[in-house]
Every structure is written in structure tokens, then in C-alpha cells.
Design a protein around this motif. Structure first.
Motif, PDB file in Angstrom:
ATOM      1  N   TYR A  82       0.829  -1.207   0.000  1.00  6.53           N
ATOM      2  CA  TYR A  82       0.000   0.000   0.000  1.00  6.53           C
ATOM      3  C   TYR A  82       0.866   1.261   0.000  1.00  6.53           C
ATOM      4  CZ  TYR A  82      -4.198  -2.769   0.604  1.00  6.53           C
ATOM      5  OH  TYR A  82      -5.219  -3.653   0.403  1.00  6.53           O
ATOM      6  N   ALA A  83       1.949   1.237   0.757  1.00  4.24           N
ATOM      7  CA  ALA A  83       2.849   2.399   0.781  1.00  4.24           C
ATOM      8  C   ALA A  83       3.435   2.641  -0.603  1.00  4.24           C
ATOM      9  CB  ALA A  83       3.972   2.163   1.800  1.00  4.24           C
ATOM     10  N   LYS A  84       3.832   1.574  -1.267  1.00  6.53           N
ATOM     11  CA  LYS A  84       4.435   1.702  -2.593  1.00  6.53           C
ATOM     12  C   LYS A  84       3.421   2.195  -3.607  1.00  6.53           C
ATOM     13  CE  LYS A  84       8.470   0.985  -4.540  1.00  6.53           C
ATOM     14  NZ  LYS A  84       9.695   1.625  -4.032  1.00  6.53           N
ATOM     15  N   LEU A  85       2.209   1.655  -3.569  1.00  7.91           N
ATOM     16  CA  LEU A  85       1.170   2.054  -4.518  1.00  7.91           C
ATOM     17  C   LEU A  85       0.876   3.552  -4.413  1.00  7.91           C
ATOM     18  CD1 LEU A  85      -2.161   0.144  -5.201  1.00  7.91           C
ATOM     19  CD2 LEU A  85      -2.062   2.617  -5.142  1.00  7.91           C
ATOM     20  N   TYR A  86       0.643   4.030  -3.193  1.00  6.48           N
ATOM     21  CA  TYR A  86       0.251   5.427  -3.044  1.00  6.48           C
ATOM     22  C   TYR A  86       1.438   6.385  -3.182  1.00  6.48           C
ATOM     23  CZ  TYR A  86      -4.456   3.978  -1.965  1.00  6.48           C
ATOM     24  OH  TYR A  86      -5.720   3.446  -2.064  1.00  6.48           O
ATOM     25  N   ALA A  87       2.619   5.938  -2.805  1.00  9.70           N
ATOM     26  CA  ALA A  87       3.800   6.788  -2.994  1.00  9.70           C
ATOM     27  C   ALA A  87       4.106   6.940  -4.482  1.00  9.70           C
ATOM     28  CB  ALA A  87       5.000   6.204  -2.262  1.00  9.70           C
ATOM     29  N   ALA A  88       4.012   5.839  -5.228  1.00 11.04           N
ATOM     30  CA  ALA A  88       4.257   5.901  -6.672  1.00 11.04           C
ATOM     31  C   ALA A  88       3.196   6.747  -7.361  1.00 11.04           C
ATOM     32  CB  ALA A  88       4.271   4.490  -7.262  1.00 11.04           C
ATOM     33  N   THR A  89       1.941   6.604  -6.953  1.00 14.94           N
ATOM     34  CA  THR A  89       0.859   7.395  -7.547  1.00 14.94           C
ATOM     35  C   THR A  89       1.045   8.874  -7.243  1.00 14.94           C
ATOM     36  OG1 THR A  89      -0.662   5.516  -7.336  1.00 14.94           O
ATOM     37  CG2 THR A  89      -1.641   7.688  -7.667  1.00 14.94           C
ATOM     38  N   ALA A  90       1.457   9.191  -6.022  1.00 15.37           N
ATOM     39  CA  ALA A  90       1.736  10.587  -5.662  1.00 15.37           C
ATOM     40  C   ALA A  90       2.837  11.148  -6.554  1.00 15.37           C
ATOM     41  CB  ALA A  90       2.140  10.684  -4.198  1.00 15.37           C
ATOM     42  N   GLY A  91       3.830  10.322  -6.844  1.00 16.60           N
ATOM     43  CA  GLY A  91       4.894  10.749  -7.739  1.00 16.60           C
ATOM     44  C   GLY A  91       4.369  11.072  -9.128  1.00 16.60           C
ATOM     45  N   CYS A  92       3.504  10.213  -9.642  1.00 15.65           N
ATOM     46  CA  CYS A  92       2.934  10.428 -10.981  1.00 15.65           C
ATOM     47  C   CYS A  92       2.138  11.733 -11.033  1.00 15.65           C
ATOM     48  CB  CYS A  92       2.031   9.255 -11.361  1.00 15.65           C
ATOM     49  SG  CYS A  92       2.896   7.682 -11.526  1.00 15.65           S
ATOM     50  N   ILE A  93       1.360  11.992  -9.995  1.00  9.06           N
ATOM     51  CA  ILE A  93       0.560  13.226  -9.953  1.00  9.06           C
ATOM     52  C   ILE A  93       1.487  14.447  -9.882  1.00  9.06           C
ATOM     53  CG2 ILE A  93      -1.095  14.547  -8.594  1.00  9.06           C
ATOM     54  CD1 ILE A  93      -2.252  11.795  -7.678  1.00  9.06           C
ATOM     55  N   GLY A  94       2.517  14.368  -9.052  1.00  8.43           N
ATOM     56  CA  GLY A  94       3.471  15.470  -8.947  1.00  8.43           C
ATOM     57  C   GLY A  94       4.197  15.723 -10.257  1.00  8.43           C
ATOM     58  N   PHE A  95       4.543  14.650 -10.957  1.00 13.00           N
ATOM     59  CA  PHE A  95       5.235  14.799 -12.231  1.00 13.00           C
ATOM     60  C   PHE A  95       4.325  15.455 -13.267  1.00 13.00           C
ATOM     61  CE2 PHE A  95       8.127  10.887 -11.286  1.00 13.00           C
ATOM     62  CZ  PHE A  95       8.691  11.583 -10.234  1.00 13.00           C
ATOM     63  N   MET A  96       3.024  15.124 -13.240  1.00 13.19           N
ATOM     64  CA  MET A  96       2.078  15.786 -14.147  1.00 13.19           C
ATOM     65  C   MET A  96       1.972  17.274 -13.807  1.00 13.19           C
ATOM     66  SD  MET A  96      -1.069  13.231 -15.063  1.00 13.19           S
ATOM     67  CE  MET A  96      -1.706  13.091 -13.393  1.00 13.19           C
ATOM     68  N   MET A  97       1.991  17.605 -12.529  1.00 13.13           N
ATOM     69  CA  MET A  97       1.926  19.011 -12.126  1.00 13.13           C
ATOM     70  C   MET A  97       3.127  19.781 -12.671  1.00 13.13           C
ATOM     71  SD  MET A  97       0.629  18.539  -8.185  1.00 13.13           S
ATOM     72  CE  MET A  97       0.580  20.305  -7.826  1.00 13.13           C
ATOM     73  N   LEU A  98       4.275  19.134 -12.698  1.00 15.54           N
ATOM     74  CA  LEU A  98       5.477  19.783 -13.206  1.00 15.54           C
ATOM     75  C   LEU A  98       5.451  19.923 -14.727  1.00 15.54           C
ATOM     76  CD1 LEU A  98       8.073  18.085 -10.866  1.00 15.54           C
ATOM     77  CD2 LEU A  98       7.839  20.548 -11.152  1.00 15.54           C
ATOM     78  N   LYS A  99       5.089  18.856 -15.424  1.00 13.67           N
ATOM     79  CA  LYS A  99       5.164  18.934 -16.890  1.00 13.67           C
ATOM     80  C   LYS A  99       4.055  19.792 -17.485  1.00 13.67           C
ATOM     81  CE  LYS A  99       2.795  14.642 -18.371  1.00 13.67           C
ATOM     82  NZ  LYS A  99       2.971  13.413 -19.176  1.00 13.67           N
TER      83      LYS A  99
END
Length: 348
Positions: A82-99
């Protein structure tokens, strides 16, 4: 050498690997090419799955048979998943915010986010590696061997290799350079980190593969080899500088699939075990009588050596260039960096 791939089932195991590898590459392309694809993959699907997970655990707490027997509840109940799933998803959302330069994604200070989320993901895995090393030592003292049963009913063989690889993971965090060197691609499809070249990618892949091999030995054929090679393959051939985005996207999407359909890896014709199970099978009800941890040790040493070498190169370059390797980019002379920067949007 690494996995038990032989006999009548080998064809299915190889087919399963090819299917996972291809599906991850295609899913990454869907997620990265449009805003709609990214929003669907990393906002809509996780929201639906969160409701699903809450329903399962609420049902299990009330003793509902449908929940207690749910594959996600039975096979994927570890804190790590669960930690990996939500941490990775948070990363994807943050990366979209940047690009796409959404909200704080426009700011200069938020460029450090990719480093922070990757470091957090690495530390989650390092903690899991150290946990296995400790549990293996406890089992040795109590039972005379290093086998311990995880909360997901998987026998793991913990030892010095976990500690060696955990150290490699910590060093891998220090191998991320140019934290503020984050760009959007001209076509808005990718968040680019040009200074994250092949030097870091190889060191990371070796460390992370060993992590999965140590701690997810019934899944490593897929979440180790296929999941790691998919973003590396994309970065090598058509998405220079986009490796970290590829990695986050494929990791999050794989975690979602594996969390809902654990039977694919755990008890199907595609199931593939590592060679640590010298008895030839893994059954939670039967304590293993033999182990073959040779490759756990070999890969751990290779992973540590790769990360030590990568960090040594970074230190040498930073001294020669008189740069702080974290505030500044230091691989600007490498072909990977130049190709990635050719794709980058001009910084105003």
C-alpha cells in the motif's frame, strides 16, 4: 540461474513476462501522451481502488466471508504494497503538475519534488530490506534457519544480503544529481530529468531488482525484471530524459494491477519462483527445508558495487567541475543528457 524456469510450464512463464513487459510499455504511453490519459490512470483509477480497498477491510472487520476470502485481503495485505502504490501514484501526480505546470508545478522550489518522492520510495524499500534481515536473524536464532513467514504468507529468506542491498539503496539516493534540473518536454508529453543518465539508471535497476529478489521472490520475475526493464527500454529508445516519469508510471500502474489481481503472480500458470526455494515450491503451510541464497548474495554485492562506483564518479565529476552535484547538473557532456535537453522546453 535466478528463477525456476524449466519444464512444461516454462513457455507460460516466458509468455507471461512478455505480456507484462509489453502491457507496461503500452500503459505508460497511454498515461504520458495526454492529460486525459494521465488523469484517468493516476486520479480516477486510484480513487476507485481506494473505495474498493476500504470496502474490503471494512467487510473483513465485520467478518464478511466475501472480504476475508478476497485475494487482495489474503495475498496483498502488507504495509509495503500500500505504501508503494500510493507513494508511486503521488509521484505520478506530482510529475504531471510539473510537466503541465499545474498550480505549484509552476514554481521553482517544486522542482525538488521528483528527488523527494524517489528518495521516499527508495527508503520504503530499504526499510523492508532491513526488516527482512532482522526477521531472518530472529528465525536463525529460534529455528536454526533464516526462513520467516511474511504477513502475506510468503516464506522469505533474510540474511546479510538484505543489509548489503539496503546500504546500496541509501547510496542510490545520493546518486541522484541535479535536483533542480527538471524540465517539460516541448510537446508536453514528458517531465524530463536530463542529469539522470544511464549511470544512475543502471545503479538503480540493479539495486531495485535485488530488493524484489530478496523480498518479493514469488513476484520478482515480473515486478523485478519486466517492471524495471520497461521504463529503461523506453528511455533508451524514444524517451530520453523521461526515465523517472516512465518508472513512476509503470510502477504505479503495476501496483494497481498486482493489488487487485494477485493470483496472476501467486497461483496461476504464470507464477514463477526464484531459486531461493530449493525445495522447488512455496507453500505457506509448509516451512521450507532448504534454501539456495547464492544469487541473493551475488546480486546484492553487484548492486552495492554499482552504486559505490556511480557515487564515486559523481564525487570525481563534482570536484573536477567545482559544482555541487545536487544543485547543479554534472553529466552535461554525456550523450543522454544532450538528447534529453534537445527535447526540453526553453526555460524563460
Amino acid at each position: 540461474m535466478l528463477f525456476q524456469i524449466y519444464g512444461d510450464g516454462a513457455g507460460w512463464q516466458l509468455l507471461g513476462w512478455v505480456l507484462v513487459f509489453a502491457a507496461l510499455i503500452l500503459a505508460n504511453e497511454v498515461a504520458r501522451r495526454t492529460k486525459q490519459g494521465g488523469i484517468f490512470c493516476f486520479l480516477v483509477i486510484p480513487a476507485v481502488l481506494t473505495v474498493y480497498f476500504i470496502a474490503i477491510y471494512a467487510g473483513a472487520a465485520m467478518g464478511a466471508e466475501w472480504a476475508l476470502g478476497n485475494p487482495t485481503y489474503v495475498h496483498m495485505n502488507s504495509w509495503f504494497h500500500y505504501a508503494k502504490l500510493y507513494a508511486a501514484t503521488a509521484g505520478c501526480i506530482g510529475f504531471m503538475m510539473l510537466k503541465y505546470k499545474w498550480s505549484i508545478g509552476k514554481t521553482e522550489w517544486f522542482k525538488v519534488f521528483p528527488f523527494l518522492i524517489v528518495a521516499i520510495n527508495i527508503l520504503i524499500a530499504v526499510a523492508s530490506d532491513f526488516e527482512s534481515g532482522i526477521r531472518g536473524a530472529m528465525a536463525l536464532a529460534e529455528y536454526g534457519d533464516r526462513w520467516w513467514l511474511s504477513s502475506e504468507n510468503v516464506w522469505l529468506y533474510g540474511g546479510w544480503w538484505n543489509w548489503v542491498n539496503g546500504i546500496a539503496g541509501i547510496l542510490n539516493i545520493l546518486c541522484m544529481t541535479g535536483w533542480w534540473g527538471i524540465y517539460s518536454s516541448k510537446d508536453k508529453k514528458d517531465m524530463l530529468w536530463p542529469d539522470m543518465t544511464w549511470c544512475f539508471i543502471i545503479a538503480y535497476d540493479l539495486w531495485n531488482f535485488e530488493y524484489t529478489y530478496n523480498n518479493l521472490p514469488t513476484h520478482a520475475w515480473y515486478c523485478g525484471l519486466a517492471l524495471l526493464l520497461a521504463p529503461t527500454f523506453a528511455n533508451a529508445l524514444w524517451n530520453k530524459g523521461g526515465w523517472i516519469q516512465n518508472r513512476a508510471n509503470t510502477l504505479a500502474l503495476w501496483c494497481m494491477f498486482a493489488q487487485v489481481f494477485p493470483m496472476f503472480q501467486d497461483y496461476s500458470r504464470f507464477t514463477t519462483l526464484s531459486v531461493v526455494y530449493a525445495d522447488g515450491f512455496m507453500d505457506a503451510a509448509v516451512r521450507p527445508t532448504a534454501a539456495n541464497p547464492t544469487m541473493q548474495g551475488v546480486v546484492a554485492i553487484i548492486a552495492l558495487a554499482a552504486n559505490v562506483l556511480c557515487l564515486a564518479v559523481i564525487i570525481r565529476r563534482s570536484i573536477e567541475q567545482k559544482k555541487n552535484p545536487y544543485k547543479n547538473e554534472i553529466f552535461t557532456d554525456q550523450r543522454d543528457y544532450k538528447l534529453a535537453m534537445a527535447r526540453a522546453e526553453e526555460v524563460k
